[in-house]
Design an enzyme around this catalytic site. Structure first.
Site, short mmCIF file in Angstrom:
data_model
loop_
_atom_site.label_atom_id
_atom_site.label_comp_id
_atom_site.label_asym_id
_atom_site.label_seq_id
_atom_site.Cartn_x
_atom_site.Cartn_y
_atom_site.Cartn_z
N ASP A 137 11.22 -11.61 10.25
CA ASP A 137 11.60 -11.23 8.99
C ASP A 137 11.79 -12.27 7.85
OD1 ASP A 137 12.29 -8.76 10.53
OD2 ASP A 137 14.22 -8.72 9.97
N ASP A 138 11.95 -11.93 6.62
CA ASP A 138 12.44 -12.66 5.61
C ASP A 138 11.17 -13.43 4.72
OD1 ASP A 138 14.66 -11.77 6.07
OD2 ASP A 138 15.42 -13.75 6.71
N HIS B 184 11.22 -4.78 3.98
CA HIS B 184 12.47 -5.51 4.06
C HIS B 184 13.41 -5.84 2.90
CE1 HIS B 184 15.29 -7.24 7.23
NE2 HIS B 184 15.15 -8.50 6.71
N HIS C 34 16.55 -9.01 0.00
CA HIS C 34 17.32 -9.46 1.16
C HIS C 34 18.97 -8.92 0.79
CE1 HIS C 34 18.69 -10.56 5.21
NE2 HIS C 34 17.45 -10.49 5.23
N TYR D 243 20.26 -7.25 7.24
CA TYR D 243 20.93 -7.47 8.18
C TYR D 243 21.49 -6.20 9.30
CZ TYR D 243 22.15 -10.64 4.32
OH TYR D 243 21.79 -11.22 3.31
N HIS E 111 12.51 -14.70 12.71
CA HIS E 111 12.53 -15.05 11.32
C HIS E 111 11.43 -16.20 11.20
CE1 HIS E 111 16.53 -13.31 11.99
NE2 HIS E 111 16.29 -12.58 10.64
#
Length: 272
Positions: A80-81, A130, A134, A171, A221
């Site tokens: 992720d991210d 995603h 965020h 989250y 991540h």
């Protein structure tokens, strides 16, 4: 005469075997798609489809034919991210070990690093949505949630030519508004490494090794260097236990994930 007939039959059988093998390799070769997170932990929801995935469920990728995760032990590593600078190091690690993964990307990072997202897709990894920056989507209006997903879709499509087929809520925060806005399956995880909290490569390897079961989705991540450094150890440990590394789509193939609902793993699908 009898001898010539036998030779002909053997030759025909060999040709058929060769053609069958070639067809299998060709189908196994074609498949691609692939990464966002920062605080806490997750649970569900994300995005309105901008071009094609609105018909009740998302179709698995073609490469799903390469591995039958109902019969062999499979695990999906998800990152992720990103993309960020260190994502390129991660891609080299995955390439060297012939491992496919799924990247749940943040739109503003895609906009800054489109070539990295292209490299992910070209390497056969799956790309997921995603959100744009965020945000906690449960605190936004329906229009703003749709914007979070649509802006990310646009950035991904500009980079790789198509939209992500699954989403992951930042989250894991989701509600009915987020799930409706997603317009696609929401894919979360069954193994939370807490790598955002514990920047310890050895701990990450131990967590994944101890907790992984067939059909699991692992949350990682690529924005953390300690996480990227843990990946070789994760791969070595799980390969030693007979695991195959697949994308999210491959993990569930030939099943189609439900649109607007949250999926956490495919443990129930493993029936060796």
């Amino acid at each position: 005469m009898h001898r010539r007939l036998v030779v002909s039959l053997v030759t025909a059988a060999l040709c058929a075997t060769t053609l069958t093998g070639a067809a299998g390799s060709a189908s196994a070769a074609g498949s691609k798609t692939a990464g966002s997170k920062t605080a806490g932990s997750k649970t569900a929801g994300s995005r309105a489809a901008a071009s094609g995935s609105r018909a009740g469920s998302a179709a698995p990728t073609a490469a799903a034919a390469a591995v039958n995760c109902r019969k062999v032990k499979c695990v999906a590593l998800t990152f992720d991210d990103g993309p960020v600078a260190d994502t390129q190091r991660l891609l080299r690690i995955l390439k060297d070990r012939n491992v496919k993964a799924t990247f749940y990307v943040v739109g503003n990072n895609v906009q800054r690093n489109p070539s990295t997202v292209r490299a992910e897709a070209q390497a056969g990894h799956q790309i997921g949505n995603h959100s744009w920056d965020h945000a906690d989507l449960t605190k936004l209006s329906a229009a703003k949630v749709r914007s979070q997903f649509s802006r990310t879709d646009a950035a991904v499509k500009k980079a790789i030519g198509k939209n992500p087929t699954t989403v992951r809520a930042p989250y894991g925060a989701n509600n009915a508004t987020v799930r409706r806005a997603a317009g696609r399956p929401l894919v979360h995880w069954s193994i939370d490494t807490l790598d955002w909290k514990y920047r310890d490569s050895a701990r990450i390897v131990r967590t994944v090794t101890a907790q992984t079961r067939p059909g699991d989705i692992v949350l990682l991540h690529d924005i953390h260097k300690t996480t990227v450094s843990a990946v070789p150890g994760i791969i070595t440990a799980l390969k030693a236990r007979g695991y195959h590394f697949v994308t999210v789509d491959q993990l569930f193939a030939p099943a189609r994930l439900p649109v607007g609902k949250v999926t956490y793993s495919n443990r129930a699908g493993y029936r060796p």
